[in-house]
Structures are given as structure tokens and as C-alpha cells.
Design an enzyme around this catalytic site. Structure first.
Site, mmCIF file in Angstrom:
data_model
loop_
_atom_site.group_PDB
_atom_site.id
_atom_site.type_symbol
_atom_site.label_atom_id
_atom_site.label_comp_id
_atom_site.label_asym_id
_atom_site.label_seq_id
_atom_site.Cartn_x
_atom_site.Cartn_y
_atom_site.Cartn_z
ATOM 1 N N LYS A 55 -2.333 5.983 -4.432
ATOM 2 C CA LYS A 55 -3.409 6.957 -4.204
ATOM 3 C C LYS A 55 -3.137 8.280 -4.915
ATOM 4 O O LYS A 55 -1.997 8.737 -4.992
ATOM 5 C CB LYS A 55 -3.568 7.214 -2.700
ATOM 6 C CG LYS A 55 -3.725 5.953 -1.868
ATOM 7 C CD LYS A 55 -3.795 6.256 -0.377
ATOM 8 C CE LYS A 55 -3.707 4.990 0.452
ATOM 9 N NZ LYS A 55 -2.332 4.432 0.498
ATOM 10 N N HIS A 66 -7.109 9.830 -2.288
ATOM 11 C CA HIS A 66 -6.548 9.821 -0.937
ATOM 12 C C HIS A 66 -7.433 10.561 0.073
ATOM 13 O O HIS A 66 -7.677 10.065 1.170
ATOM 14 C CB HIS A 66 -5.148 10.451 -0.969
ATOM 15 C CG HIS A 66 -4.258 10.003 0.127
ATOM 16 N ND1 HIS A 66 -2.890 9.914 -0.002
ATOM 17 C CD2 HIS A 66 -4.520 9.599 1.390
ATOM 18 C CE1 HIS A 66 -2.356 9.469 1.120
ATOM 19 N NE2 HIS A 66 -3.326 9.293 1.984
ATOM 20 N N ASP A 109 0.838 -1.197 0.000
ATOM 21 C CA ASP A 109 0.000 0.000 0.000
ATOM 22 C C ASP A 109 0.875 1.249 0.000
ATOM 23 O O ASP A 109 1.683 1.445 0.903
ATOM 24 C CB ASP A 109 -0.909 0.009 1.231
ATOM 25 C CG ASP A 109 -1.797 1.236 1.273
ATOM 26 O OD1 ASP A 109 -2.887 1.192 0.679
ATOM 27 O OD2 ASP A 109 -1.385 2.250 1.882
#
Length: 316
Positions: free
Chosen positions: A81, A114, A47
Site C-alpha cells: 500500500k 492506504h 498483505d
């Protein structure tokens, strides 16, 4: 209690690992080796985000593991993101293309918005990642007219190119998601939010999951990630300080999320801690464990804009 180690995403049926590795606050100096070691330790979800400022190094770690035959690209689930300053429909694709190039990948598995905060555009050459930077050096946040429906459509176009397989959102509340669902051609696959025993977000989780959107928890250890950032982070006691079942306090907190079918993305630069955090899919908590953790709910949010001095009550 299910001991599955993945959740299936809507539309694609892609299997997203329930235990991933987070890259926030990993320095550029160690990010490549840290991600490489995480993959060696068994992590298959990585991530990341433009705002973390380490996508080049994270990408090198991923590609090193692939090149050494530790893992195949299709066995990994890579998340990144879109940052706030690139919400305008004219800037989404260019930002994504830079991120994909920085990562050195042909595609990502999940691309998230985000924050639902359309900040004024900042050129890559002026500041990258720009953070909450204001182009005229003003202390006040500067917004631009970038409607979410236009931003979301640009993400959908990226899906249509095959450069990201899934799209989703982060730090969104029910009202924002409900509005998004009225115009989305492609439904969000994942919501990523702050979630830990001090901020359990039970109603949000149940509502989102009922709409076939998976949930990923960030900051699973509560104040730990915010010790150097906010007063609450400095002054709040750790969530758990005891071991049970031969498991560490960290493992117990992470398993608590998995028992709710919520994915986690813990981070560590210590290989043994990486392995410990990853070893949470073959056992479960008992009812007494869950009741004690549930009792810790206090509504305490650490990633709060007010804590950073930004006058934006985003989560009200």
C-alpha cells in the site's frame, strides 16, 4: 453457499485468494520467519504496507520460500500500500520503487492507496515509515495539495509498466469510490476496509461488489488488534468466545466473511493458529450461525482517527 477459495479481479481476471496473511504489527525481528512459516502453512496472499515498517523482512520471508521451492512467485499474491505522505504525483512512483526494492520482488499483484488522506510529504531519509508524522513536529496533521485523480493516475502508470498487476483502495467510502470511477482509466480492483461482526458494513459491501470491485476485510477479529492502541480496543469484549462445529471462534468469524464473498487477512505468529485461521475454505456456517453473528452489528469502528487523537472524522 460457494466454497471457492478465491475471487476474480476485474480487468485482469487474476484470482485473489479469499484467505490471506496480514503483516500489520509483526515486528521486524520475527517478520521474515513468520511470513515464511505462513507460506509453508498454505497462505498464498501476503498483505503488507509501507506503513507497517517491515517490508524488507516480509520480502525476505517471501523470497526464502521461493528459493526453497515451497512456492513459485506466480503462485503468490502480494499486496502492499501507498502511504499518505506520498500521494503527490511527484512522489508516488518513487515510493512504489522503494517498496518494491524493499520487498526484493520484480512486481506486486495489488497496490492500494492506504488512506484517502494526502499528508504533507516527508523525505524517506527523515522518517520512514513516516506514519502520521508532521515535518515541523506540529501536533496537527499537515496536508498537501495532492488531488486523488492525480494520485490515481500515477498508480495507473505503474500498472502500465507491469510492476503491479492490479490497483485498488483502502479505507474509502462510497462517495470517494463513486468520484474515482468518473475519471479512472483503470477501475479499482479491490477495496480493503475494517470489517467484522461489530462493523459489518453491509450496504458498502453490497454496493462495491455490485460494481465488480472485490472487498477485503481487515481486523476481522474486531477489538483484538487494537487492545494496545485505543480505549475501545481495551474495553470491548471479544466477538465470539465459543466453539461450534469443531471450529474455533476465530475460524467461525473468518468463515462468516467468506460466506459474504469477502476476503480476510488474519495474522498470527503462532504456526498452529496460522493453520487454524487458514482452514476455513472447506466448510460453511449454517443459517443459525449467520443470524447470531449478524445480530452483533453495533457500528463499532476500532480503526477510527478520533481514537488516535487525530481531528479527522474520516468515516463520517
Amino acid at each position: 453457499m460457494s466454497l471457492k477459495n478465491y475471487v476474480e479481479l476485474n480487468r485482469t481476471g487474476d484470482k485473489m485468494p479469499l484467505v490471506g496473511f496480514g503483516c500489520w504489527k509483526i515486528s521486524n525481528e520475527v517478520a521474515e520467519n513468520t511470513v515464511y512459516q505462513a507460506i509453508k502453512a498454505g497462505y498464498r496472499l501476503i498483505d503488507n504496507a509501507a506503513d507497517y515498517g517491515n517490508e524488507v523482512e516480509v520480502g525476505r520471508g517471501i523470497n526464502r520460500a521461493i528459493q526453497e521451492g515451497i512456492v513459485k512467485r506466480e503462485e503468490l499474491f502480494v499486496v502492499t500500500k501507498l502511504w499518505n505522505t506520498f500521494h503527490n504525483k511527484a512522489n508516488v512512483r518513487a515510493s512504489f520503487d522503494k517498496q518494491l526494492k524493499d520487498l526484493g520482488l520484480d512486481y506486486v499483484d495489488l497496490y492500494l492507496i492506504h488512506f484517502p488522506v494526502p499528508l504533507k510529504f516527508v523525505e524517506h531519509t527523515k522518517a520512514y515509515p513516516p506514519g502520521w508524522y508532521s515535518p515541523d513536529n506540529s501536533e496537527a496533521l499537515q496536508y498537501e495539495s495532492s488531488p486523488m485523480h492525480e494520485c490515481w493516475r500515477e498508480l495507473e502508470k505503474i500498472v502500465e509498466t507491469g510492476l503491479t498487476k492490479n490497483i485498488g483502495v483502502s479505507n474509502f467510502n462510497v462517495q470517494l469510490i463513486l468520484d474515482l470511477l468518473t475519471y479512472a482509466k483503470i477501475k479499482p480492483a479491490v477495496l480493503q476496509v475494517e470489517l467484522h461482526p461489530y462493523l459489518q458494513q453491509s450496504r458498502l459491501v453490497k454496493w462495491v461488489q455490485a460494481h465488480d470491485i472485490q472487498v477485503t476485510a481487515y481486523s476481522s477479529f474486531g477489538p483484538t488488534s487494537f487492545v494496545g492502541l485505543t480505549e475501545d480496543g481495551k474495553n470491548t469484549a471479544p466477538i465470539l468466545e465459543h466453539e461450534k462445529h469443531g471450529k474455533t471462534a476465530g475460524q467461525i468469524v473468518l468463515r462468516w466473511s467468506l460466506d459474504r464473498n469477502v476476503a480476510v487477512i488474519p495474522k498470527s505468529v503462532n504456526v498452529e493458529r496460522m493453520k487454524s485461521n487458514h482452514d476455513i475454505t472447506t466448510w460453511t456456517l449454517d443459517q443459525d450461525d449467520r443470524e447470531k453473528i449478524n445480530a452483533l452489528e453495533s457500528g463499532m469502528r476500532f480503526n477510527d482517527m478520533d481514537s488516535y487523537g487525530f481531528n479527522i472524522p474520516l468515516f463520517c
